[in-house]
Design an enzyme around this catalytic site. Structure first.
Site, short mmCIF file in Angstrom:
data_model
loop_
_atom_site.label_atom_id
_atom_site.label_comp_id
_atom_site.label_asym_id
_atom_site.label_seq_id
_atom_site.Cartn_x
_atom_site.Cartn_y
_atom_site.Cartn_z
N CYS A 69 0.83 -1.20 0.00
CA CYS A 69 0.00 0.00 0.00
C CYS A 69 0.87 1.25 0.00
O CYS A 69 1.49 1.55 -1.01
CB CYS A 69 -1.02 -0.04 1.12
SG CYS A 69 -2.47 0.96 0.71
N HIS A 110 -3.76 -4.91 0.24
CA HIS A 110 -3.16 -5.49 1.45
C HIS A 110 -3.31 -7.01 1.42
O HIS A 110 -4.29 -7.54 1.93
CB HIS A 110 -3.88 -4.97 2.69
CG HIS A 110 -3.66 -3.52 2.96
ND1 HIS A 110 -2.69 -3.08 3.82
CD2 HIS A 110 -4.29 -2.43 2.50
CE1 HIS A 110 -2.73 -1.75 3.87
NE2 HIS A 110 -3.69 -1.34 3.08
N GLU A 158 -1.84 -9.05 3.21
CA GLU A 158 -1.67 -9.62 4.56
C GLU A 158 -3.00 -9.95 5.25
O GLU A 158 -3.04 -10.74 6.18
CB GLU A 158 -0.83 -8.69 5.44
CG GLU A 158 -1.50 -7.39 5.91
CD GLU A 158 -1.39 -6.23 4.93
OE1 GLU A 158 -1.18 -6.49 3.72
OE2 GLU A 158 -1.54 -5.07 5.36
N1 GLN Z 1 -1.81 6.72 2.73
C1 GLN Z 1 -1.93 5.97 1.53
C2 GLN Z 1 -3.27 6.18 0.85
O1 GLN Z 1 -4.22 6.61 1.45
C3 GLN Z 1 -1.68 4.49 1.78
C4 GLN Z 1 -2.64 3.83 2.71
C5 GLN Z 1 -2.16 2.53 3.27
O2 GLN Z 1 -0.96 2.25 3.29
N2 GLN Z 1 -3.08 1.74 3.77
O3 GLN Z 1 -3.39 5.92 -0.33
#
Ligand code: GLN
Length: 554
Positions: free
Chosen positions: A393, A519, A521
């Site tokens: 992410c 994600h 995970e």
């Molecule tokens: N801050 C980033 C976004 O909003 C990544 C978010 C995250 O890592 N869950 O796109």
């Protein structure tokens, strides 16, 4: 990938409800006990689910700082939830949804909405019966709508907290209504006083009394302890707390949380639940695949060191990543040793030292500016030293920014999240996010499809090209730059078929350099480790072996 939560078989006739409360202290592992009970009943062929009620007022934990509440876990249907739901899924392989995690805030919100609509026909709205009825409705919904055989309901916090009172009152009422179809498990702590060389049961007695004073008599007590409880202690607790002696179960500290179901089974916890709910006990399931996972885990003694580059040096903030790495380690017959590397402390001068000995680098998710330059440095270091790297992410976004700055030559490249005015906004705000002003529950959340390019490293890892993974972000890869990236060697190998958003980037000329906007995970389980983590850990082991061979030569 998962057993569906809406499977409509109910082999027990009426749904049975199991309530799990805790006393004496928090963090005793109610989530692990609930997950273990779920696992054991599931192994007997029952269709189960586990839900958690959190007594705090927030609508969901999505707006909570990880220091307050650890990781925010995301369900496939896009609910931001408590990290215990991660345990539920990892232990049982079931898929949870927004119905599996409910807070006081959500209960009040729904009661207030009903009140505004006029549903209560002029009545005065009160905690009892309106709030408690709403809690009961949400518990029973699981049985009624989805026809589960067993619904396990965990109540967050400890007995005695002001916030948990309406939940306990709802359980009191439900136990009365449901009779044999309800079981109450209470988890407490038995401290060991080193000076007296004695285990003390008084806190347990007090906690049970507190529960009894609220009208709840527990059927089963699970005592968390660091020392073996002998028969005398169990008898004493049974005697003082009106609980059968066989229903006093000990939960000792274990080398792994995944050993807990076996220990619960050995003490007959599932059999007691079945007896109490009037069900035939039958044969004890062998738990074969689970046991072989643990066996493999124990036998995996060689260590592979993996850095987690993030701004929190806090276990719970990256819970699912740690578990996913551990699962993948076991199935690769290695022990993954994670090392927290605080990205705020990383500098060009110290990075070689900070990452020395690491065979893989995870660049962690996150929000906001703090620590991002360190993540960019880590991405650069891993790329230029060809160390296996996995960006998740925000971690993927940092890989993309690093590549723009150091390969594409845009020294000022950034994400709009960190620099609103950047002329090279390689990571940009999503169109539909531009006018959103409310923070809670408004990100791109939950599972989205992704098409993976055939022949890519990622497709090879998954063994397929159609995947679906969970998201939690506001920003995205800016498609305007796709051509430049692809030409310079960073491939955009995963895209969402409906929106064309880039979901996965990789540099195929490196050992293993992959970033995912989603994600992965959240969907690694004990019996089904996630393919990307499997492949990443394998690459890290390969790196380790090569460096060991190199060391021998030198
Ligand atoms: N801050 C980033 C976004 O909003 C990544 C978010 C995250 O890592 N869950 O796109």
């Amino acid at each position: 990938m998962f057993e569906s939560s809406s499977k409509k078989t109910n082999i027990v006739g009426e749904t049975k409800y199991i309530f799990v409360t805790g006393g004496v202290a928090s963090s005793l592992g109610k989530g692990i006990i609930s997950s273990s009970v779920g696992k054991l009943l599931q192994a007997r062929g029952y269709n189960i689910t586990i839900q958690k009620f959190d007594p705090y007022i927030n609508i969901d934990p999505g707006t909570l700082n990880p220091y307050e509440h650890g990781e925010c876990y995301v369900t496939v249907d896009g609910q931001e939830t408590d990290l215990d739901l991660g345990h539920y899924e990892r232990f049982t392989g079931i898929q949870t949804t927004r119905a599996n995690n409910i807070t006081t805030g959500r209960i009040y919100q729904s009661v207030i909405e009903k009140e505004r609509r006029g549903d209560y026909l002029g009545k005065t709205i009160q905690v009892v019966p309106h709030i408690t009825d709403e809690i009961k409705r949400n518990i029973k919904l699981m049985g009624k709508k989805y026809k589960f055989d067993f619904v396990i309901t965990e109540i967050g916090g400890t007995v005695g907290d002001i916030e948990s009172l309406p939940f306990l009152e709802a359980i009191r009422q439900l136990r009365w209504e449901l009779g044999k179809n309800a079981v109450a498990i209470h988890l407490t702590y038995v401290p060991y006083l080193a000076a007296a060389k004695e285990l003390k049961t008084k806190p347990t007695q007090t906690s049970v009394k507190q529960l009894q004073s609220l009208g709840i008599q527990p059927d089963i007590l699970v005592l968390r302890t660091e020392h073996e409880l002998n028969a005398d202690i169990r008898r004493k607790v049974a005697h003082f707390c009106n609980v059968d002696e066989e229903a006093v179960i000990q939960s000792m500290d274990m080398p792994s949380i995944y050993e807990v179901p076996l220990s619960m089974q050995a003490q007959g916890l599932d059999a007691i639940i079945l007896r109490k709910t009037g069900m035939p006990v039958g044969e004890t399931p062998a738990l074969g695949p689970w046991r072989s996972f643990l066996e493999r885990r124990k036998n995996a003694t060689e260590v592979v060191d993996i850095a987690l580059v993030g701004k929190y040096d806090l276990q719970d903030a990256y819970k699912s990543i740690l578990e996913s790495l551990a699962h993948a380690g076991t199935y690769n017959d290695y022990k993954v040793k994670p090392h927290f590397v605080n990205s705020e402390k990383l500098t060009r001068e110290n990075i070689a030292d900070m990452l020395a000995g690491m065979s893989g680098v995870v660049i962690c998710p996150g929000f906001g500016q703090r620590g991002t330059e360190g993540k960019i440095l880590a991405a650069e270091y891993a790329r230029t030293h060809d160390i296996p790297a996995f960006g998740i992410c925000l971690g993927m976004q940092m890989m993309v920014i690093e590549f723009a700055r150091n390969v594409l030559g845009y020294a000022d490249a950034n994400s709009r999240e960190m620099d609103e005015k950047t002329p090279h906004n390689v990571i940009d705000i999503m169109e539909e996010q531009k006018n959103i002003t409310q923070m809670g529950g408004t990100m791109r959340l939950g599972a989205y499809d992704c098409e993976v390019r055939p022949g890519s490293r990622t497709a090879e890892a998954y063994g397929q090209t159609h995947i679906s993974e969970r998201h939690r972000h506001r920003y995205e890869f800016n498609n305007h730059y796709i051509g430049e990236y692809e030409q310079a060697g960073m491939q955009c190998v995963g895209t969402n078929p409906d929106s064309n958003l880039v979901e996965i980037v990789e540099i195929p000329t490196l050992r293993w350099y992959i970033g995912t906007q989603f994600h992965p995970e959240y969907s690694s389980t004990v019996l089904k480790p996630h393919p990307l983590f499997m492949s990443f850990v394998k690459a890290a082991i390969g790196y380790l072996k090569d460096s060991q061979a190199q060391d021998k030569k030198d």
